[in-house]
Scaffold this active site. Structure first.
Site, PDB file in Angstrom:
ATOM      1  N   LYS A  54      -3.282 -11.808  12.156  1.00  0.00           N
ATOM      2  CA  LYS A  54      -2.473 -10.701  12.653  1.00  0.00           C
ATOM      3  C   LYS A  54      -1.517 -11.267  13.705  1.00  0.00           C
ATOM      4  O   LYS A  54      -1.871 -12.211  14.436  1.00  0.00           O
ATOM      5  CB  LYS A  54      -3.373  -9.610  13.242  1.00  0.00           C
ATOM      6  N   LYS A  70      -2.361  -2.349  -2.167  1.00  0.00           N
ATOM      7  CA  LYS A  70      -3.562  -1.665  -1.664  1.00  0.00           C
ATOM      8  C   LYS A  70      -3.722  -0.384  -2.465  1.00  0.00           C
ATOM      9  O   LYS A  70      -2.840   0.486  -2.415  1.00  0.00           O
ATOM     10  CB  LYS A  70      -3.414  -1.336  -0.174  1.00  0.00           C
ATOM     11  N   ASP A 113       0.464 -11.465   9.400  1.00  0.00           N
ATOM     12  CA  ASP A 113       0.713 -10.050   9.100  1.00  0.00           C
ATOM     13  C   ASP A 113       1.206  -9.366  10.372  1.00  0.00           C
ATOM     14  O   ASP A 113       0.472  -9.268  11.355  1.00  0.00           O
ATOM     15  CB  ASP A 113      -0.580  -9.385   8.605  1.00  0.00           C
ATOM     16  N   ASP A 141       3.767  -4.824   2.402  1.00  0.00           N
ATOM     17  CA  ASP A 141       2.495  -4.097   2.367  1.00  0.00           C
ATOM     18  C   ASP A 141       2.819  -2.615   2.591  1.00  0.00           C
ATOM     19  O   ASP A 141       3.028  -1.857   1.630  1.00  0.00           O
ATOM     20  CB  ASP A 141       1.580  -4.683   3.463  1.00  0.00           C
ATOM     21  N   GLU A 178       3.791 -11.196   6.220  1.00  0.00           N
ATOM     22  CA  GLU A 178       3.503  -9.863   5.692  1.00  0.00           C
ATOM     23  C   GLU A 178       4.108  -8.796   6.603  1.00  0.00           C
ATOM     24  O   GLU A 178       3.911  -8.814   7.813  1.00  0.00           O
ATOM     25  CB  GLU A 178       1.978  -9.717   5.613  1.00  0.00           C
TER      26      GLU A 178
END
Ligand SMILES: [Mg+2]
Length: 367
Positions: free
Chosen positions: A163, A262, A188, A238, A213
């Site tokens: 992250k 997802k 991300d 995403d 991401e």
């Protein structure tokens, strides 16, 4: 197949250790769990939009109400032949992918149990095992992160996702790359940046990241296309991909080179399959992600990760390590870190643990 009975649960499921991203720190993950019954068979679905509209505009209470007032009346006591038919019935409800996703999964589970086939076979999974990577949130120190990376790489995880946000940025990558110059890593950003941060985003090319991401706004495609033209590192979308149309438009304007699919964010398994097929057709990389689901949801992600065009290790939280107690049983376990071998009985082959469900449920509705 006639839908005889539907039960919905809104669940707040506590985790063992707080999880920090650019959204803040979470101590629990909130889910919508759907139990769908037909002709003696039962299907389970889970969608984890969280307890606040941060990752997406949706949240557990909104999904529960939407399901109760708009989805259940459309499908209860109706004959629905296939998962595709269910999507057609849900089409007039705009957006609300997370709510639709829980019902879509419950129907796929029910339908494949009735057909007597595994979910993997039902969706066309071809890989023997689901390959998974490891994800680190924001930690207290770089040393803690490096010790964690050391542990998971020695265990056998093939890639690491970090992250990334303004308080945990290039200095963190400098520290990691100084110890792991060649490890497959991606970051991300969870929409923490804008094009005003272009200078910093351009510097990321030097870290040889597998992808970045969702650097920009959660609902943006155009700025991502602008950014992708200015940096060498592939962008993975995403949050921006909530439908097949989003994926088609993103690919058409060059907004990404990867998509993190997802199932809950796009409205279920059926739309995930459509986006996966489009990625294959257009030569765009894809992999599967999760929202911190229990093993009910992680088993869905693991099944989707066996699809043929998935070309990067997926994000499947090891639910047994993540939660204080797991909603689903049996818990899908990694047979070795980095891979899941799927279960072999028909359907999802995971059910909600009634005692755990009763303990953590906030609301229940049955019709
Ligand atoms: Mg993400």
């Amino acid at each position: 197949m006639r839908i005889d009975r539907i039960t919905m649960y809104r669940v707040c499921n506590p985790i063992k250790h707080p999880y920090t991203t650019s959204f803040g720190t979470q101590k629990a993950f909130n889910s919508l769990v759907v139990k769908m019954e037909s002709e003696g068979f039962t299907g389970w679905g889970e969608s984890a939009p969280w307890g606040c509209p941060a990752f997406s505009p949706y949240w557990d209470k909104g999904c529960f109400l939407l399901g109760k007032e708009f989805i259940v009346p459309k499908i209860l006591h109706k004959e629905i032949g296939t998962p595709g038919e269910l999507q057609k019935i849900l089409e007039p409800i705009r957006g609300n992918e997370f709510a639709k996703g829980a019902f879509d999964v419950a129907f796929w589970d029910l339908w494949s149990r009735q057909q007597g086939i595994t979910l993997k076979k039902a969706i066309g999974g071809t890989k023997e095992k689901a390959e998974i990577g490891y994800c680190f949130g924001v930690l207290k120190t770089f040393d803690e992160l490096i010790a964690g990376i050391d542990r998971v790489t020695k265990m056998g995880y093939p890639r690491v996702k970090l992250k990334f946000c303004p308080t945990w940025e290039c200095e963190m990558l400098d520290a990691v790359r100084s110890v792991y110059p060649r490890l497959t890593i991606h970051i991300d950003c969870n929409s923490a940046y804008t094009l005003q941060d272009l200078d910093m985003l351009k510097k990321l090319d030097k870290y040889d990241l597998a992808m970045i991401e969702q650097p920009l706004m959660h609902n943006d495609l155009i700025d991502h296309a602008t950014l992708q033209k200015k940096i060498g590192t592939p962008i993975c979308l995403d949050e921006s991909i909530c439908s097949l149309q989003d994926a088609r438009q993103a690919i058409e304007i060059g907004a990404c080179k990867f998509i993190n699919i997802k199932y809950a964010r796009v409205g279920g398994i059926t739309p995930s399959l459509d986006i996966h097929a489009l990625c294959g057709e257009k030569g765009i990389g894809c992999w599967m992600g999760g929202m911190g689901e229990s093993s009910l949801g992680t088993t869905v992600v693991a099944n989707l990760a066996t699809l043929p065009y998935v070309n990067y290790p997926s994000d499947i939280s090891p639910a047994d390590k993540f939660y204080v107690e797991n909603l689903g049983k049996p818990v899908l376990l990694t047979d070795q870190p980095g891979t899941y071998t799927l279960r072999e009985k028909p359907g999802l082959d995971v059910e909600a643990d009634k005692a755990v469900l009763d303990k953590y449920k906030q609301e229940e509705f049955s019709a």
